[in-house]
Design an enzyme around this catalytic site. Structure first.
Site, short mmCIF file in Angstrom:
data_model
loop_
_atom_site.label_atom_id
_atom_site.label_comp_id
_atom_site.label_asym_id
_atom_site.label_seq_id
_atom_site.Cartn_x
_atom_site.Cartn_y
_atom_site.Cartn_z
N GLN A 101 0.85 -1.20 0.00
CA GLN A 101 0.00 0.00 0.00
C GLN A 101 0.88 1.25 0.00
O GLN A 101 0.39 2.36 -0.08
CB GLN A 101 -0.89 0.02 1.24
CG GLN A 101 -1.85 -1.14 1.34
CD GLN A 101 -2.36 -1.32 2.76
OE1 GLN A 101 -3.39 -0.77 3.14
NE2 GLN A 101 -1.63 -2.08 3.56
N ASN A 102 2.19 1.04 0.14
CA ASN A 102 3.09 2.19 0.23
C ASN A 102 3.33 2.81 -1.14
O ASN A 102 3.39 2.12 -2.15
CB ASN A 102 4.42 1.76 0.85
CG ASN A 102 4.23 1.27 2.28
OD1 ASN A 102 3.19 1.53 2.88
ND2 ASN A 102 5.21 0.58 2.82
N VAL A 103 3.49 4.13 -1.12
CA VAL A 103 3.69 4.86 -2.37
C VAL A 103 5.13 5.35 -2.49
O VAL A 103 5.44 6.17 -3.34
CB VAL A 103 2.70 6.06 -2.46
CG1 VAL A 103 1.25 5.56 -2.50
CG2 VAL A 103 2.90 7.05 -1.30
N ASP A 104 6.01 4.84 -1.60
CA ASP A 104 7.35 5.42 -1.50
C ASP A 104 8.42 4.75 -2.38
O ASP A 104 9.54 5.24 -2.47
CB ASP A 104 7.83 5.42 -0.04
CG ASP A 104 7.75 4.04 0.63
OD1 ASP A 104 7.94 3.01 -0.07
OD2 ASP A 104 7.51 3.98 1.85
N HIS A 119 -1.58 1.38 -4.20
CA HIS A 119 -1.99 2.79 -4.03
C HIS A 119 -1.13 3.75 -4.86
O HIS A 119 -1.09 4.94 -4.57
CB HIS A 119 -1.94 3.18 -2.55
CG HIS A 119 -3.00 2.50 -1.72
ND1 HIS A 119 -3.04 2.53 -0.35
CD2 HIS A 119 -4.09 1.76 -2.10
CE1 HIS A 119 -4.09 1.84 0.09
NE2 HIS A 119 -4.73 1.36 -0.95
N CYS A 130 -5.77 14.27 -18.86
CA CYS A 130 -5.53 13.31 -19.95
C CYS A 130 -4.76 12.07 -19.49
O CYS A 130 -4.64 11.11 -20.23
CB CYS A 130 -4.82 13.99 -21.13
SG CYS A 130 -3.07 14.33 -20.82
N THR A 188 0.90 -2.86 8.63
CA THR A 188 -0.31 -2.19 8.15
C THR A 188 -1.41 -2.31 9.20
O THR A 188 -1.57 -3.38 9.82
CB THR A 188 -0.80 -2.76 6.79
OG1 THR A 188 -2.05 -2.13 6.45
CG2 THR A 188 -0.94 -4.27 6.78
N SER A 189 -2.16 -1.23 9.37
CA SER A 189 -3.25 -1.25 10.36
C SER A 189 -4.41 -2.10 9.87
O SER A 189 -5.28 -2.47 10.65
CB SER A 189 -3.72 0.18 10.66
OG SER A 189 -4.15 0.79 9.46
N GLU A 215 1.72 -3.13 16.75
CA GLU A 215 0.62 -3.24 17.72
C GLU A 215 -0.49 -4.12 17.16
O GLU A 215 -0.49 -4.41 15.95
CB GLU A 215 0.09 -1.85 18.06
CG GLU A 215 -0.37 -1.11 16.83
CD GLU A 215 -0.77 0.34 17.12
OE1 GLU A 215 -1.60 0.87 16.38
OE2 GLU A 215 -0.24 0.91 18.10
P1 OAD Z 1 -1.23 2.91 8.96
O1 OAD Z 1 -0.56 4.15 9.45
O2 OAD Z 1 -2.72 2.87 9.00
O3 OAD Z 1 -0.71 1.66 9.78
C1 OAD Z 1 0.65 1.44 10.01
C2 OAD Z 1 0.77 0.27 10.98
O4 OAD Z 1 2.14 -0.03 11.12
C3 OAD Z 1 0.20 0.54 12.36
O5 OAD Z 1 -0.60 -0.57 12.77
C4 OAD Z 1 1.46 0.66 13.25
O6 OAD Z 1 1.25 0.16 14.55
C5 OAD Z 1 2.43 -0.21 12.49
N1 OAD Z 1 3.85 0.17 12.66
C6 OAD Z 1 4.39 1.38 12.91
N2 OAD Z 1 5.73 1.31 12.93
C7 OAD Z 1 6.05 0.00 12.68
C8 OAD Z 1 7.27 -0.72 12.57
N3 OAD Z 1 8.47 -0.12 12.67
N4 OAD Z 1 7.21 -2.05 12.30
C9 OAD Z 1 6.03 -2.68 12.18
N5 OAD Z 1 4.84 -2.05 12.28
C10 OAD Z 1 4.85 -0.73 12.52
O7 OAD Z 1 -0.68 2.65 7.49
P2 OAD Z 1 -1.28 1.70 6.36
O8 OAD Z 1 -1.87 0.48 6.96
O9 OAD Z 1 -0.23 1.54 5.34
O10 OAD Z 1 -3.90 5.24 1.82
O11 OAD Z 1 -2.43 2.61 5.79
C11 OAD Z 1 -3.17 2.13 4.71
C12 OAD Z 1 -3.55 3.27 3.81
O12 OAD Z 1 -4.22 4.29 4.57
C13 OAD Z 1 -2.38 4.01 3.18
O13 OAD Z 1 -1.92 3.39 2.01
C14 OAD Z 1 -2.96 5.35 2.90
C15 OAD Z 1 -3.64 5.57 4.23
O14 OAD Z 1 -4.61 6.51 4.30
C16 OAD Z 1 -4.20 6.29 1.06
O15 OAD Z 1 -3.64 7.37 1.16
C17 OAD Z 1 -5.26 6.00 0.05
#
Ligand code: OAD
Length: 249
Positions: A101-104, A119, A130, A188-189, A215
C-alpha cells in the site's frame, strides 16, 4: 527473537508466499505512518482535505504542496532492514509476491522485483485530465504545474480515497493472496479496503496468515501467528532463522 520451531520448518519448504505491506514497514526508514496516534500523518492532517478527488478540485495547490512535501521526504530516505529482508525472501521462496500500500518505492529501491503497488507511487506524476505521465514539471511555487499536452493540472499518481485501485494490480494481488500458502501482513493497520480484505481472502483459501506489526490490528485475532515489534527487526530475524542469511544494508 524466538520463532516457533514448527513455523521455521514449514517456511523452509513452502513454495507460494505473498506479503502485504503498509506504512509501518517504512517507519524505520524515517517516513511517517498514517494512523499512529502521535506521529501518524492522519493525526495532524485530515485525509478529506488532502487525499480525495474533491480536495484536489477544491484546493489543488494545497494538495499538490502536501504531496510535494511528502515526495521530498521519500527522496531523502533509504530502505531499511525490513525492506532488504523482503528482497531476500523474494529470492528464496519459489513464488513470492509483494503487495504494498506504500507509495514510496522503497521496496523496489531495496531490490524487490515483483511489487504490486496498490496505491500508486508518489514519485510518479500524471495529468489529472488526460492521464499523461511526466518526469519533469515547472517549479513555479505559486501554482500547480500543468500538463504540456493538454494544460490540465498535474497530480501525484497515487490512489485517493474514493478512487478505484489500479485494476491489474488489484487483480494480481487477489490472485496472489488466494494462491499463497503463507500470507504475511506487515506494518499495516489493516483498516483500508480493499487491501485489508486480502489477508482474509488468503485465509479463506487455507493460507497460513502471519502478522508482523508494532501493535494489534483487526487482523490479529484471525492470524495464525502474530509477532509484535518492528518489522526492521523481526523480518531480518526471521530470514536468519529460516534461511540462515544475515541481512545487511
Ligand atoms: P497505517 O498508518 O494505518 O498503519 C501502520 C501500521 O504499522 C500501524 O498498525 C502501526 O502500529 C504499524 N507500525 C508502525 N511502525 C512500525 C514498525 N516499525 N514495524 C512494524 N509495524 C509498525 O498505514 P497503512 O496500513 O499503510 O492510503 O495505511 C493504509 C492506507 O491508509 C495508506 O496506504 C494510505 C492511508 O490513508 C491512502 O492514502 C489511500
Amino acid at each position: 527473537m524466538e520463532f516457533p520451531p514448527d513455523l521455521i520448518v514449514f517456511l523452509r519448504k513452502v513454495e507460494r508466499v505473498s506479503a502485504l505491506t503498509g506504512a509501518g514497514v517504512s517507519q524505520e526508514s524515517g517516513l511517517r505512518t498514517f494512523r499512529d496516534t502521535q506521529s501518524g500523518l492522519w493525526a495532524q492532517y485530515r485525509p478529506e482535505d488532502l487525499a480525495t478527488p474533491d480536495a484536489f478540485a477544491r484546493d489543488p495547490k494545497l494538495v499538490w504542496d502536501w504531496y510535494a512535501f511528502r515526495r521530498e521526504a521519500v527522496k531523502a530516505v533509504r530502505p531499511n532492514l525490513g525492506h532488504y529482508s523482503l528482497t531476500e525472501m523474494e529470492k528464496k521462496f519459489p513464488e513470492f509476491t509483494l503487495i504494498t500500500q506504500n507509495v514510496d518505492g522503497l521496496h523496489q529501491l531495496a531490490g524487490t522485483k515483483n511489487v504490486l503497488e496498490l496505491h500508486g507511487n508518489i514519485l510518479r506524476v500524471r495529468c489529472a485530465v488526460c492521464g499523461r505521465f511526466t518526469e519533469t514539471w515547472g517549479s513555479d511555487l505559486d501554482s500547480v504545474p500543468r500538463c504540456d499536452e493538454c494544460d490540465g493540472l498535474l497530480r501525484p499518481d497515487v490512489v485517493w480515497f474514493g478512487e478505484t485501485l489500479p485494476r491489474l494490480e488489484l487483480e494480481s494481488a487477489v490472485t496472489a493472496s488466494r494462491r499463497a500458502q503463507v500470507f504475511f501482513s506487515i506494518g499495516t493497520s489493516g483498516v483500508v479496503h480493499p487491501a485489508a480484505a486480502l489477508a482474509l481472502a488468503a485465509r479463506e483459501n487455507g493460507s497460513v496468515v502471519i502478522e508482523i506489526n508494532a501493535e494489534p490490528t483487526p487482523l490479529t485475532p484471525k492470524a495464525d501467528f502474530v509477532f509484535h515489534g518492528k518489522s526492521g527487526e523481526i523480518l531480518p530475524a526471521l530470514v536468519k532463522a529460516v534461511f540462515d542469511i544475515s541481512i545487511q544494508v
